[in-house]
Write an enzyme that holds these catalytic residues in place. Structure first.
Site, PDB file in Angstrom:
ATOM      1  N   LYS A  69      42.629  51.793  12.289  1.00  0.00           N
ATOM      2  CA  LYS A  69      43.485  51.066  13.006  1.00  0.00           C
ATOM      3  C   LYS A  69      44.231  50.021  12.204  1.00  0.00           C
ATOM      4  O   LYS A  69      43.460  49.143  11.303  1.00  0.00           O
ATOM      5  CB  LYS A  69      42.976  50.324  14.427  1.00  0.00           C
ATOM      6  CG  LYS A  69      44.044  49.855  15.245  1.00  0.00           C
ATOM      7  CD  LYS A  69      43.068  49.525  16.561  1.00  0.00           C
ATOM      8  CE  LYS A  69      44.091  48.719  17.435  1.00  0.00           C
ATOM      9  NZ  LYS A  69      43.511  48.207  18.933  1.00  0.00           N
ATOM     10  N   SER A 144      45.528  49.652  22.951  1.00  0.00           N
ATOM     11  CA  SER A 144      46.168  49.811  21.891  1.00  0.00           C
ATOM     12  C   SER A 144      46.054  50.476  20.782  1.00  0.00           C
ATOM     13  O   SER A 144      46.792  50.846  20.008  1.00  0.00           O
ATOM     14  CB  SER A 144      46.296  48.268  21.630  1.00  0.00           C
ATOM     15  OG  SER A 144      45.278  47.876  21.218  1.00  0.00           O
ATOM     16  N   SER A 168      41.004  48.972  24.799  1.00  0.00           N
ATOM     17  CA  SER A 168      41.883  49.551  23.652  1.00  0.00           C
ATOM     18  C   SER A 168      41.223  50.787  22.961  1.00  0.00           C
ATOM     19  O   SER A 168      41.959  51.257  22.024  1.00  0.00           O
ATOM     20  CB  SER A 168      42.284  48.607  22.844  1.00  0.00           C
ATOM     21  OG  SER A 168      43.522  47.922  23.524  1.00  0.00           O
TER      22      SER A 168
HETATM   23  N1  GLN Z   1      45.408  46.478  27.622  1.00  0.00           N
HETATM   24  C1  GLN Z   1      44.569  45.459  27.246  1.00  0.00           C
HETATM   25  C2  GLN Z   1      45.485  44.445  26.958  1.00  0.00           C
HETATM   26  O1  GLN Z   1      46.703  44.606  27.076  1.00  0.00           O
HETATM   27  C3  GLN Z   1      43.316  45.594  26.022  1.00  0.00           C
HETATM   28  C4  GLN Z   1      43.974  45.383  24.820  1.00  0.00           C
HETATM   29  C5  GLN Z   1      42.798  45.599  23.968  1.00  0.00           C
HETATM   30  O2  GLN Z   1      41.786  46.183  24.147  1.00  0.00           O
HETATM   31  N2  GLN Z   1      43.113  45.366  22.588  1.00  0.00           N
HETATM   32  O3  GLN Z   1      45.093  43.337  26.593  1.00  0.00           O
END
Ligand code: GLN
Length: 478
Positions: A69, A144, A168
């Site tokens: 990532k 994400s 994410s």
């Molecule tokens: N969807 C969550 C957010 O928008 C989780 C993001 C993540 O785990 N990086 O913060």
């Protein structure tokens, strides 16, 4: 991953051939899964792996193509967090996990697309545009870590690393029909991970099967003195044998099956729980009263920590510098106004507000107190069960831009994944079915801290008795 390791040895396929195949696939990729491809690095690593395999090494990771990532630092290869503000940032060092993977002989093919600064659930807020879901390109792959999930599902790598602050890794794994692990907080070093919310962030592996995830987890976990929250203990390698489910108590929280859960997801997850029952597990109802506050607590804590972590992007030390300015303050304003997208700005503002004098007690302190209640809830639940199972997400993958104007509803969809981050507990998402339209559905398993052995063991047993994780998206076969 295991199948590639076998092909190298049994069919005499060279890691170089597989690497070329993957690089070719990425060139034609309609999904936009990668931000940066490191062709030279990949070829060099493949050559070295080829030599070691020829000499008879049985290291399963040798020559296996892995994607990282784009918020995890890679020496000499740009790391942008999908943000304009870091578009010219090339780290001078490797993240601890990258160093470990390189030492294990994997081939790092490139950096995957993500929501900017890992803030989001759709991979649509990236500076290079969205990644698409390989099962249906009109849908989001989740986020994400959407690039890392789509790349595995579409065979554009054998496994990948993602990061998980509120879901994410698990949510995109679930949307793309793969397996993803958010490890126990402190078991995988965060050194070299661009910080979003430091008390919640965790790096973890994503792959087609729980066995592959276990192999990658074994390679990256362990104590690292460079991360002050890394836990110093003896880490045993997680077994690749399935867990004997007889006598294992599976806790099912009623609160995970309430309003807002799609009927397809509910049915697939309940069927998945029945598989564990058939394997000898005992099913117990558990009560997690405070998780209904999870989303509210998370969006206060996560934005507060983000507002502080992102203060470093001031145009002086990293990346972009706004030059439309007469003085220093103007330069800060120009840099940050043009460098961050709207979602990142929203979170910086929310977080700054929640931490400000006068509001701190009402928001940040209160959220931290409720976080403790949620931690206690889980501790109590694990007195009567060994593992907790429920859905990973309330719905299957939705339209790419379906939620773009409704951030609050989007935040609410993190309801099942957030508790693992607030508590630091490990959680695994595994494929457990498909909707009528053919979209994958994920099931989430949670265990006590540092019990990834139970989690992965249960995942492996489930996958030894089901085929959901083996199904591949159609586009790949066309
Ligand atoms: N969807 C969550 C957010 O928008 C989780 C993001 C993540 O785990 N990086 O913060």
């Amino acid at each position: 991953m295991l199948d590639i390791a076998r092909r190298f040895r049994v069919d005499n396929i060279s890691p170089l051939d597989i690497t070329e195949e993957i690089l070719q696939g990425i060139k034609q990729d309609p999904l936009n899964a990668y931000i940066t491809v490191d062709e030279t690095g990949a070829r060099n690593a493949a050559k070295e792996a080829e030599e070691e395999i020829r000499q008879g090494s049985d290291n399963l990771l040798l020559g296996v193509p892995v994607a990282i990532k784009d918020n995890i630092c890679t020496k000499g290869v740009s790391t942008t967090c999908a943000s304009n503000i870091l578009s010219n940032f090339v780290p001078t060092y490797d993240a601890h996990v990258v160093e470990k993977l390189k030492n294990s002989g994997v081939v790092i093919v490139g950096k995957t697309n993500m929501d900017e600064f890992a803030m989001g659930s759709t991979t649509t807020t990236s500076k290079i545009g969205p990644t698409k879901n390989p099962w249906d390109i009109t849908k989001t792959p989740g986020g994400s870590s959407g690039g890392s999930a789509a790349a595995v599902a579409a065979d554009l790598c054998a496994a990948s690393l993602g990061s998980d602050t509120g879901g994410s890794i698990r949510q995109p794994a679930s949307f793309c029909g793969i397996t993803g692990l958010k490890p126990t907080y402190g078991s995988v070093s965060r050194f070299g991970l661009v910080a979003f919310a430091s008390s919640l962030d965790q790096i973890g592996p994503m792959a087609r099967s729980a066995r592959d995830v276990a192999i990658l987890y074994n390679a990256v976990k362990g104590y690292d003195p460079k991360d002050s929250t890394s836990v110093a203990m003896k880490y045993q390698p997680t077994s690749l044998d399935g867990l004997d489910m007889r006598g294992i108590r599976v806790g099912v929280p009623g609160a995970f099956f309430g309003e807002g859960l799609s009927t397809d997801v509910e049915k697939a997850v309940k069927d998945g729980i029945s598989v564990f029952k058939e394997l000898g597990a005992e099913i117990v109802d558990i009560d997690l009263a405070y998780i209904r506050y999870g989303v509210a607590v998370y969006y206060i804590v996560a934005t507060a920590e983000a507002s502080s972590n992102l203060a470093r992007y001031d145009g002086v030390r990293y990346g972009l510098r706004g030059n439309n300015a007469d003085d220093l303050i103007d330069m800060y304003i120009d840099t940050r106004s043009s460098g961050f997208n709207i979602e990142v700005k929203r979170r910086i503002m929310l977080g700054t507000y929640g931490l400000s004098a006068g509001y701190y007690d009402q928001y940040y302190r209160k959220a931290s107190q409720v976080r403790t209640l949620i931690i206690q809830d889980f501790a109590k639940a694990f007195e009567v069960c060994d593992i907790i199972i429920g859905p990973t997400t309330p719905t299957p993958a939705f339209g790419l831009y379906e939620m773009i104007d409704d951030p609050l509803s989007l935040y609410l969809l993190d309801i099942y994944t957030i508790p693992a981050n607030l508590t630091g507990l490990p959680a695994l998402s595994i494929p457990c079915g498909f909707t009528k339209e053919g979209l994958p559905i994920g099931m989430q398993l949670m265990a006590p801290a540092f019990r990834e052995d139970i989690l992965l063991g249960a995942g492996i047993s489930f996958q030894d008795h089901t085929r959901f994780h083996e199904k591949r998206p159609q586009w790949n076969m066309m």
